[in-house]
Design an enzyme around this catalytic site. Structure first.
Site, PDB file in Angstrom:
ATOM      1  N   GLY A  71     -26.454  44.516  52.080  1.00 57.64           N
ATOM      2  CA  GLY A  71     -26.200  43.077  51.984  1.00 57.64           C
ATOM      3  C   GLY A  71     -24.710  42.766  52.061  1.00 57.64           C
ATOM      4  N   GLY A 199     -32.133  45.831  51.934  1.00 53.67           N
ATOM      5  CA  GLY A 199     -33.374  46.579  51.749  1.00 53.67           C
ATOM      6  C   GLY A 199     -33.710  46.906  50.303  1.00 53.67           C
ATOM      7  CG  HIS A 200     -30.628  48.090  47.252  1.00 54.26           C
ATOM      8  ND1 HIS A 200     -30.282  48.000  45.924  1.00 54.26           N
ATOM      9  CD2 HIS A 200     -29.646  47.474  47.936  1.00 54.26           C
ATOM     10  CE1 HIS A 200     -29.114  47.375  45.819  1.00 54.26           C
ATOM     11  NE2 HIS A 200     -28.716  47.042  47.026  1.00 54.26           N
ATOM     12  CB  CYS A 324     -17.289  46.646  31.340  1.00 54.50           C
ATOM     13  SG  CYS A 324     -16.213  47.512  30.227  1.00 54.50           S
TER      14      CYS A 324
HETATM   15  N1  PLP Z   1     -25.805  39.394  47.530  1.00 47.25           N
HETATM   16  C1  PLP Z   1     -26.543  39.270  46.422  1.00 47.25           C
HETATM   17  C2  PLP Z   1     -27.014  37.916  46.001  1.00 47.25           C
HETATM   18  C3  PLP Z   1     -26.848  40.393  45.653  1.00 47.25           C
HETATM   19  O1  PLP Z   1     -27.577  40.271  44.547  1.00 47.25           O
HETATM   20  C4  PLP Z   1     -26.385  41.652  46.077  1.00 47.25           C
HETATM   21  C5  PLP Z   1     -26.640  42.868  45.276  1.00 47.25           C
HETATM   22  O2  PLP Z   1     -26.767  42.791  44.063  1.00 47.25           O
HETATM   23  C6  PLP Z   1     -25.634  41.719  47.269  1.00 47.25           C
HETATM   24  C7  PLP Z   1     -25.369  40.566  47.962  1.00 47.25           C
HETATM   25  C8  PLP Z   1     -25.111  43.029  47.778  1.00 47.25           C
HETATM   26  O3  PLP Z   1     -26.141  43.754  48.395  1.00 47.25           O
HETATM   27  P1  PLP Z   1     -25.956  45.325  48.674  1.00 47.25           P
HETATM   28  O4  PLP Z   1     -26.060  45.995  47.348  1.00 47.25           O
HETATM   29  O5  PLP Z   1     -27.078  45.669  49.588  1.00 47.25           O
HETATM   30  O6  PLP Z   1     -24.637  45.491  49.306  1.00 47.25           O
END
Ligand code: PLP
Length: 396
Positions: A71, A199-200, A324
């Protein structure tokens, strides 16, 4: 009871059906999709099937989907692409509650010749739309607003924002990493130019993501290299994970109703019972416009980290509303932006459920958490002195 995993906005379990689908692409069909031979070519065919699945989830055309590594990469690619394609424009609009994958990039860009406007939110986590309208300018290259917030689950009026941004001929990007698979995300209904997925967060592995780019949107690659992804993202494809993402999306489509009925009901039961049993507790964020799996609950006058540690001893996994940083426990930027009082922000816990959670697990948390909070409060100088400690977080 084993581990009770209620931290699904952080990451999800790879579904066994996804893992099974991926396995042959490590040891048997390990060819490079760019190779001329049919051994590699068969992996390419499977990538195209996965692309069609991803496109199907959001109502896009397969050729509008670019596979990425996560993402974060999708968000970075979208924003850089808009800036590079509109070199005369130096202004970006986003929100105060974006994930660091957008927020920190814009802070970086702010030190490198660009100007960002961060739309404030009210105490329910909803955007100040007047502020947003007033700040759209001729100089705005891109507006990037997340579909749903990862900490509170608050859903933004993306359709309205997209319409407005489109009318002004400005590029609109949405980070739909938390929304996809939980909500209906459709690029035919919502005029978004680019949209990020990961994906995750939906039972595919870590290390694969996707970026939707509407046909006709000016684009330039973030990763420059080979001709993969039609020259839009260099780098040999993560074949097994892309195929896993396709399978995870198929499952997400089948499970949409389960998430929106059973998981929503489990989430509602969890928060209702905790609020009933624990005094000085409240929900952070809008109660209606919210992801069905997420609740952020503030337990006043206790440290979120201490709650997490004690829950951890009982096998319960969740997240806190603090980050933190350099030894000091700062409440999260999201809760600060919402003006959540300091004493509540510090004791905020996010529970995020998935299709794997059961009623039994929810009941376990309902039973175990109240005595934890009670014990911690008995040790908390803030609780013992609560009349005098009502200072409010500064809103930045
Ligand atoms: N955007 C949002 C709203 C997220 O919650 C996250 C991950 O927590 C990300 C982007 C980042 O995604 P990735 O962990 O696949 O880089």
């Amino acid at each position: 009871m084993g581990v009770i995993y209620m931290d699904n906005n952080a990451t999800t379990r790879v579904d066994p059906a996804v893992a099974e689908k991926m396995l042959p692409y490590f040891t048997e069909m390990y060819g490079n999709p760019s190779s001329m031979h049919s051994f590699g070519g068969q992996a390419g065919v499977k990538i195209e099937e996965a692309r069609a699945r991803v496109a199907g989830l959001i109502g896009a055309q397969p050729e509008e989907i670019i596979f990425t590594s996560c993402g974060t990469e999708s968000n970075n690619t979208a924003i850089w692409a808009a800036l590079k394609s509109n070199p005369d424009k130096r202004h970006i609009i986003t929100t105060r509650v974006e994930h660091p994958a957008v927020k920190n990039l814009l802070e970086y860009l702010g030190k490198n010749g660009y100007r960002s406007t961060f739309i404030p939110v009210d105490k329910s986590g909803q955007l100040d739309m007047d502020f947003f309208y007033k700040n759209l300018t001729e100089d705005t290259a891109i507006v990037s607003v997340m579909w749903a917030n990862n900490e509170t689950g608050v859903i933004f009026p993306i359709e309205e924002i997209a319409h407005l941004v489109h009318e002004r001929g400005i590029v609109f990007h949405s980070d739909a990493v938390q929304a996809a698979g939980k909500l209906s995300v459709n690029v035919n209904r919502v005029l978004v130019d680019m949209l990020s997925l990961s994906g995750h967060k939906l039972h595919a592995p870590k290390g694969v993501g996707a970026l939707y780019v509407r046909k006709g949107t000016k684009f330039s690659p973030f990763l420059v290299g080979g001709h993969q992804e039609k020259g839009r993202r260099g780098g040999t494809e993560n074949v097994a994970s892309i195929i896993g993402l396709g399978k995870a999306i198929e499952l997400a489509q089948q499970r949409h109703d389960d998430v929106n009925k059973r998981i929503r009901a489990l989430r509602d039961r969890l928060e209702k019972k905790l609020l009933e049993k624990i005094p000085n507790s409240m929900i952070n964020g809008d109660l209606e416009m919210r992801l069905p799996n997420t609740t952020s609950i503030a337990f006043e006058y206790v440290e979120g980290e201490a709650i997490l540690l004690m829950m951890n001893e009982m096998g319960i996994c969740a997240s806190s509303g603090s980050a933190c940083t350099s030894g000091s426990l700062e409440p999260s930027h999201v809760l600060r932006a919402m003006g959540v009082p300091f004493t509540a922000a510090h004791g905020s816990i996010r529970f995020s459920l998935s299709v794997y959670n059961t009623e039994e697990e929810v009941d376990f948390v309902i039973e175990k958490l109240p005595p934890i909070i009670e014990r911690l409060r008995q040790m908390s100088p803030f609780w013992l002195d609560r009349e005098g400690s009502s200072n409010i977080c500064s809103i930045q």
